[in-house]
Design a protein around this motif. Structure first.
Motif, short mmCIF file in Angstrom:
data_model
loop_
_atom_site.label_atom_id
_atom_site.label_comp_id
_atom_site.label_asym_id
_atom_site.label_seq_id
_atom_site.Cartn_x
_atom_site.Cartn_y
_atom_site.Cartn_z
N TYR A 6 -7.82 4.14 2.28
CA TYR A 6 -7.27 2.98 1.59
C TYR A 6 -6.69 1.98 2.59
O TYR A 6 -6.92 0.77 2.49
N LEU A 7 -5.97 2.48 3.59
CA LEU A 7 -5.43 1.58 4.62
C LEU A 7 -6.55 0.88 5.37
O LEU A 7 -6.46 -0.31 5.69
N ASN A 25 5.49 5.86 3.23
CA ASN A 25 4.05 6.08 3.08
C ASN A 25 3.70 7.55 3.14
O ASN A 25 4.35 8.32 3.85
N ALA A 74 0.83 -1.21 0.00
CA ALA A 74 0.00 0.00 0.00
C ALA A 74 0.86 1.26 0.00
O ALA A 74 0.34 2.35 -0.14
N ARG A 88 -7.98 -1.95 3.22
CA ARG A 88 -7.10 -3.12 3.23
C ARG A 88 -7.19 -3.86 4.56
O ARG A 88 -7.21 -5.09 4.59
N SER A 128 -7.51 -3.86 -2.92
CA SER A 128 -6.40 -3.35 -3.72
C SER A 128 -6.80 -1.98 -4.25
O SER A 128 -7.93 -1.54 -4.12
N VAL A 129 -5.84 -1.33 -4.84
CA VAL A 129 -6.06 0.00 -5.35
C VAL A 129 -7.08 -0.01 -6.50
O VAL A 129 -7.67 1.01 -6.83
N HIS A 189 -6.13 -9.54 -1.07
CA HIS A 189 -5.72 -8.76 -2.25
C HIS A 189 -6.11 -9.53 -3.49
O HIS A 189 -5.52 -10.56 -3.74
N ASP A 236 1.33 0.81 -4.28
CA ASP A 236 0.06 1.25 -4.86
C ASP A 236 -0.04 2.76 -5.04
O ASP A 236 -0.65 3.23 -6.00
N TYR A 247 -5.56 8.56 1.78
CA TYR A 247 -4.70 7.41 2.03
C TYR A 247 -5.20 6.59 3.23
O TYR A 247 -5.21 5.37 3.18
#
Length: 167
Positions: A147-148, A116, A46, A151, A161-162, A157, A84, A144
């Motif tokens: 997104y974390l 990151n 990530a 996940r 995923s992105v 995955h 990503d 961001y």
């Protein structure tokens, strides 16, 4: 890499989201099947960029053209993976490296550093890879931190995923 000079400066003013971990993998001589010898399964990071310091045991593999290629340890070298965030910023010009770790004879030890962005940073394709070259963005804008969280919730995955943010 074709990225604008200083492009990470705005994404990394606060180092609190960076992470360095130490990983140890122990061989499991009782398992001969390939799927049981996976120390850490197939995934993409990530992060923006990941630096991997391996010992001489090896075990890191990268997926290329549908085949797993060993990233054999070279004394004094560092493996650098695109994550990503760079894939999104570059609008897919640079791809996040799909990789895994397989168990090998001996005790594998590695240090991994994840560069990151801070969690409150917006991630989206940069204009250098979209508007300025007349290409449509391939990802919608996202925080961001979101997104974390995605996940962490899914632990797989994909779907974590992105591509979740793909347009």
């Amino acid at each position: 890499m074709g990225l604008p000079p200083g492009f990470l400066r705005d994404y990394n003013n606060d180092r609190s989201f960076d992470l360095m971990i130490s990983r140890r993998y122990f061989p499991d001589p009782a398992t001969e099947e390939e799927n049981k010898n996976i120390g850490f399964g197939q995934h993409e990071d990530a992060s923006c960029i990941t630096f991997i310091f391996q010992d001489g045991i090896g075990g890191l593999e990268v997926l290329k053209d549908g085949h797993w290629i060993p990233a054999e340890p070279i004394d004094g070298s560092i493996v650098v993976n695109i994550g990503d965030v760079i894939q999104v910023l570059s609008n897919d010009k640079l791809k996040s490296a799909t990789h895994r770790v397989v168990r090998k004879p001996g005790n594998r030890h590695s240090f991994v550093f994840f560069l990151n962005p801070h969690g409150d940073k917006w991630v989206e394709p940069l204009p250098e890879f979209t508007a300025e070259i007349d290409e449509a963005p391939r990802y919608r804008r996202f925080l961001y931190r979101e997104y974390l969280e995605l996940r962490a919730r899914n632990k797989t995955h994909p779907p974590a995923s992105v591509t979740h943010y793909a347009i």
